[in-house]
Design an enzyme around this catalytic site. Structure first.
Site, PDB file in Angstrom:
ATOM      1  N   ARG A  51      42.361  36.294  34.878  1.00  0.00           N
ATOM      2  CA  ARG A  51      41.428  37.011  35.749  1.00  0.00           C
ATOM      3  C   ARG A  51      40.061  36.320  35.760  1.00  0.00           C
ATOM      4  NH1 ARG A  51      40.575  42.864  34.493  1.00  0.00           N
ATOM      5  NH2 ARG A  51      39.679  42.859  36.579  1.00  0.00           N
ATOM      6  N   CYS A 104      32.854  42.591  31.698  1.00  0.00           N
ATOM      7  CA  CYS A 104      34.314  42.515  31.842  1.00  0.00           C
ATOM      8  C   CYS A 104      34.626  42.865  33.289  1.00  0.00           C
ATOM      9  CB  CYS A 104      35.001  43.456  30.853  1.00  0.00           C
ATOM     10  SG  CYS A 104      34.439  45.174  30.952  1.00  0.00           S
TER      11      CYS A 104
END
Length: 276
Positions: A177, A235
């Site tokens: 990701r 994040c």
């Protein structure tokens, strides 16, 4: 005092009759009802359920991320409703390597509630009795004043940090990701320019945190010459970043900060640069 508590220590405290509020923080980003359902089926006796979406997040605007922090006023009301008076020992746990428990830990610490600990290893470490009767939270009789989040970084500071990069941005997401591959949670893949990847699962051995000495070694290698106060954690939506914050605290590396909006807020504005 360590921010962690072992299962044996927790059992001793529960048996002693000390004023402790157990918070079951289980959650699933893909299936948001799964955590509450699991709690209703089985949990540590006396625990209340604390929901990431309903209790640990604020109102989404479409541009402030998937799990924006509630306002200090809203969070103070939630703490009161959940029964978190100033002298209450709060112990948070989950079954996802303490990811969601870490979010509650940070939100309490950042707003002045120092007496909070995370059950190391979560439910996987618990060998005591389990219950199936949900406990309704008992609101605190003590008035809780709203307090600003200490150690919170807003998006404008992250934008201004692009050039020059005075602070190191540490991205807790999985490597794919971070590199813009296999993105399923956010509409845009990639990362904030200049950020480095430190996957939160590096903090774990199975479901428990690694030893403080090992965490210290790992973070010092990642930070290089940076001081903890020069680290901004992020994040996808400000949840697993709290895991890295907690791990640094365990390692004795205090003073790093949280960009709570994280990637889901950053990528909502196409004018903000993306690195792959």
């Amino acid at each position: 005092m360590s921010p962690l508590i072992t299962a044996n220590q927790l059992e001793e405290i529960l048996n002693s009759g000390e004023n402790v509020l157990l918070c079951d923080c289980r959650f699933d980003l893909v299936n948001p009802e799964a955590g509450r359902k699991a709690y209703e089926e089985s949990h540590i006796p006396g625990a209340i359920y604390v929901d990431l979406d309903q209790d640990l997040s604020g109102i989404k605007s479409g541009s402030n991320g998937r799990h924006p922090l509630p306002s200090p006023e809203a969070w103070a009301k939630t703490k009161t409703r959940l029964g978190m008076s100033s002298n209450t020992l709060v112990v948070a746990y989950d079954k996802q390597g303490s990811v969601y428990a870490s979010r509650l830990w940070w939100m309490l610490k950042a707003t002045g509630h120092a007496n909070v600990r995370v059950l190391d290893g979560g439910l996987d470490a618990w060998n005591g009795p389990m219950g199936s009767i949900p406990r309704k939270a008992t609101p605190s009789q003590q008035s809780i004043e709203p307090m600003p989040y200490v150690g919170l970084v807003l998006v404008d500071e992250v934008v201004n940090n692009l050039e020059p990069q005075k602070n190191l941005v540490l991205d807790a997401r999985a490597s794919d990701r971070f590199h813009g591959q296999n993105e399923t949670l956010d509409p845009v893949g990639g990362h904030i320019p200049g950020a480095i990847n430190y996957f939160f699962k590096n903090n774990l051995s199975a479901t428990a945190f690694k030893a403080p000495e090992q965490l210290f070694k790992n973070f010092v290698e990642a930070l290089g010459t940076r001081k903890p106060s020069e680290v901004i954690h992020q994040c996808g939506s400000g949840v697993t970043a709290c895991h890295n914050l907690l791990a640094m605290e365990i390692a004795g590396l205090k003073g790093s900060r949280l960009y709570a909006g994280s990637w889901s807020e950053w990528c909502s504005d196409p004018s903000r640069p993306v690195e792959l």
